[in-house]
Scaffold this motif. Sequence first.
Motif: not given
Length: 316
Positions: A103-112
């Motif tokens: 789950g941790f990488p999802f907000p990063i990918a979504l923001a990018i």
Amino acid sequence: MHSAYAQDAAALTHGNANRRRKRWKQNIPLLILFAPIVAFFIIFKYAPMAGLVIAFKNYTFSEGIWGSDWVGLKNFRQLFTNPQSITIIRNTLFLSCLNIVVGFPFPIALAIMLNEARKQWFKRIVQTLVYLPHFLSWVIVGGLVVTIFAQETGFVNHLVKMWTGEPYPFLYKDGSWIAIFVGSGIWKGAGWGAIIYLAALTSIDQHLYEAASMDGAGKWRQIWHVTLPGISSTIVVMFILNLGNVMEVGFDQVFMLQNSVVSGVSEVISTYIYRVGLQGAQFSLTTAMGLFESVIGLILVLTANRIARRFGQSLW
């Protein structure tokens, strides 16, 4: 000569005092706004720590916190010699680590991805849709998940029956329950978590993208060599904060999704404290469990911060 130095020192001290007094007066409105936050942490975070003494006592309502018998580490020995407690700690660690890894990488990918969107109307619509689940309680989200994956009436099983002829018990199999647990958590929290990374992305110098483009870097290389390094400090800080919650899966989500069939993987520390501590009135035992949870979280945060400090990305 000595008198002149003394006068200069006195004037300097007086000037510093005046500046401090002036700065204090200027910051009074900010201090007033900050006061409720300080009061909240003192009343609800620090004051209750006095109750941790229950973990070392045989607490009863009639005797109270200070009148109950002191038993030392008896509750901790009972906790760690109970196979059920070991299973609960293992489940908590497994689900928490899975949430971080997946789950941790999802907000990063979504923001990018949102940052790369060029149509403002499309960006606003997507932002609204992905932020909305955060404002729904787990009672609502859990009801939606159970309704969607119900064995007899769920929408997903309706499609499964069309393809295979038999429904699949998604909520009653360990593997599928864990996948639904992690997926629902990502769906609910990724949009809100992306806000912090979107704010960090605004601080990246746009000239770096232009320079990278002139050097022949495509979009993927720009993201890898410009975007991710630009928000690396924010990623490290958020990762350290997430490590502090490794022993805390959260009560609402697990409680709304779990059932007796999958209790072998869904029973975690928070639900154990509710079931044994509040419903079973074993306050000392569950306080010991809560103290263990907090100490492990503190150790993980301090360790992660110390490692990050070596790379110049520490939280403090």
